[in-house]
Design an enzyme around this catalytic site. Structure first.
Site, PDB file in Angstrom:
ATOM      1  N   ASP A 124       8.866   3.588 -33.948  1.00  0.00           N
ATOM      2  CA  ASP A 124       7.689   3.120 -34.963  1.00  0.00           C
ATOM      3  C   ASP A 124       6.340   3.659 -34.507  1.00  0.00           C
ATOM      4  O   ASP A 124       6.077   3.118 -33.410  1.00  0.00           O
ATOM      5  CB  ASP A 124       7.953   1.903 -35.438  1.00  0.00           C
ATOM      6  CG  ASP A 124       7.129   1.532 -36.732  1.00  0.00           C
ATOM      7  OD1 ASP A 124       7.372   1.841 -37.966  1.00  0.00           O
ATOM      8  OD2 ASP A 124       5.874   1.173 -36.611  1.00  0.00           O
ATOM      9  N   ASN A 139      -4.333   6.137 -41.505  1.00  0.00           N
ATOM     10  CA  ASN A 139      -4.701   6.496 -43.024  1.00  0.00           C
ATOM     11  C   ASN A 139      -5.786   6.076 -43.495  1.00  0.00           C
ATOM     12  O   ASN A 139      -6.514   6.886 -44.344  1.00  0.00           O
ATOM     13  CB  ASN A 139      -3.366   6.171 -43.670  1.00  0.00           C
ATOM     14  CG  ASN A 139      -2.268   7.066 -43.426  1.00  0.00           C
ATOM     15  OD1 ASN A 139      -2.429   8.330 -43.208  1.00  0.00           O
ATOM     16  ND2 ASN A 139      -1.160   6.564 -43.786  1.00  0.00           N
ATOM     17  N   GLU A 174       6.206   5.815 -41.224  1.00  0.00           N
ATOM     18  CA  GLU A 174       5.974   6.293 -39.882  1.00  0.00           C
ATOM     19  C   GLU A 174       7.044   5.953 -38.708  1.00  0.00           C
ATOM     20  O   GLU A 174       6.760   5.974 -37.724  1.00  0.00           O
ATOM     21  CB  GLU A 174       4.620   5.655 -39.484  1.00  0.00           C
ATOM     22  CG  GLU A 174       4.677   4.016 -39.320  1.00  0.00           C
ATOM     23  CD  GLU A 174       4.480   3.312 -40.405  1.00  0.00           C
ATOM     24  OE1 GLU A 174       4.318   2.032 -40.557  1.00  0.00           O
ATOM     25  OE2 GLU A 174       4.507   3.951 -41.833  1.00  0.00           O
ATOM     26  N   ASP A 230      -0.877  12.730 -42.157  1.00  0.00           N
ATOM     27  CA  ASP A 230       0.222  13.683 -41.872  1.00  0.00           C
ATOM     28  C   ASP A 230       0.309  14.783 -40.611  1.00  0.00           C
ATOM     29  O   ASP A 230       1.245  14.930 -40.278  1.00  0.00           O
ATOM     30  CB  ASP A 230       0.338  14.549 -43.192  1.00  0.00           C
ATOM     31  CG  ASP A 230       0.524  14.051 -44.574  1.00  0.00           C
ATOM     32  OD1 ASP A 230       1.043  12.592 -44.624  1.00  0.00           O
ATOM     33  OD2 ASP A 230       0.135  14.673 -45.588  1.00  0.00           O
TER      34      ASP A 230
END
Length: 338
Positions: free
Chosen positions: A206, A214, A250, A223
């Site tokens: 993770d 973000n 993620e 991305d």
């Protein structure tokens, strides 16, 4: 599929004309690809064309050394000419495989990683055989060359089907396996492990603090980060045996067949350190170098004998890693097997 025409050119035309034929074929391919996809880099098409030209010249050299500079002469020489044509075909095949290696992004460590599987090579060899038959038809009765088109179309359709099947199992954003593709591979590995009494490992990976990435840099840069992390994980594990999947958001999952308890820790730590070393230039000309991942591990059969049980165990270990401060690896206790 261009080998059907380029090898025929080698067998029927002077080397310079065969090279010109290759240039025309790849120019047409580049124009068509650009019109339909608009994302194929020009250097890739040029590189492929140059490789095929070198294959043509090498195969033509074999024909000349064998005393049969063209197919008509080879036919007149009987079995000696036949052997020369077959040798030219094999040399074309081998040179092509070798010249492609330096052009690849990553060079694998096994024969399958380097040169592909039996199905890939059989397909390439089949197109070369069709190229030889195409040249034979053109040399004797040009109208018979039309008979080459139906099997060529079938081969082309088979390639497209395989590509579509592969694309359906991949995550479009990162290139890793999607949930369906990864589960399909994992089920096969589980069945083999049950049958052969072997072990395999599962990693849940993770990306730490991805929401803040973000929020700070935007979703497009987010991305880019996901793609960089996926590429880093894929570059860290074994090219052929291991499988990296994206489970959404993620979170990634890694399948590690035929691995020991000691080695799974080594692989997990190698992934963690590789992500920690990422320096990624974002669209805003900002260099991001503070990425980290938390990793949970589980081993078959000690952490579970069912795939979902292994995933749950690795996921629980992952959350313990995040609760302990992130950027670390936590293993599933062996007593959790069921």
């Amino acid at each position: 599929m261009t080998s059907v025409w380029t090898l025929a050119g080698v067998l029927l035309l002077p080397p310079a004309f065969a090279a010109a034929l290759t240039a025309i074929l790849y120019a047409h391919l580049a124009i068509r690809s650009w019109y339909r996809l608009q994302r194929v880099p020009a250097f890739r098409t040029v590189s492929n064309a140059c490789i095929i030209m070198l294959c043509c010249y090498t195969a033509a050299l074999v024909m000349c050394v064998g005393g049969a500079p063209d197919l008509v002469t080879a036919i007149d020489r009987g079995w000696t000419g036949t052997a020369t044509v077959v040798l030219a075909l094999v040399v074309y095949f081998v040179v092509n495989a070798l010249l492609v290696l330096p052009a690849r992004d990553r060079i694998g460590r096994t024969l399958v990683d380097l040169f592909g599987g039996w199905a890939d090579n059989a397909l390439e060899f089949a197109t070369l055989c069709l190229g030889t038959l195409n040249a034979l038809a053109l040399a004797s009765q040009p109208g018979l060359a039309l008979l080459v088109i139906p099997p060529l179309l079938i081969l082309h359709r088979a390639v497209l089907v395989r590509q579509l099947e592969a694309a359906a199992k991949r995550d479009a954003k990162t290139g890793a396996f999607n949930l369906v593709g990864w589960h399909s591979l994992a089920e096969r590995v589980l069945a083999r492990a049950e049958r052969e009494s072997t072990s395999f490992g599962v990693l849940m990976v993770d990306l730490d603090h991805f929401k803040s990435i973000n929020d700070t840099f935007g979703h497009l840069n987010g991305d880019l980060v996901l793609k960089a992390v996926a590429s880093t994980i894929q570059a860290t594990v074994r090219d052929h045996n291991d499988a990296v999947g994206r489970f959404g958001g993620e979170e990634f999952v890694v399948l590690l067949p035929d691995i020991s308890h000691a080695d799974i820790h080594v692989v997990a730590e190698r992934i963690r350190k590789a992500v920690d070393d990422i320096e990624l230039e974002l669209d805003s000309n900002t260099v991001l170098n503070s990425l980290s991942v938390s990793i949970g591990t589980a081993m078959y059969p000690t952490a579970g004998t069912a795939l979902q049980r292994l995933l749950d165990a690795a996921d629980a270990a992952l959350y313990r890693a995040k609760a302990a401060g992130r950027n670390r690896v936590v293993h599933t206790p062996t007593s959790q097997a069921s």
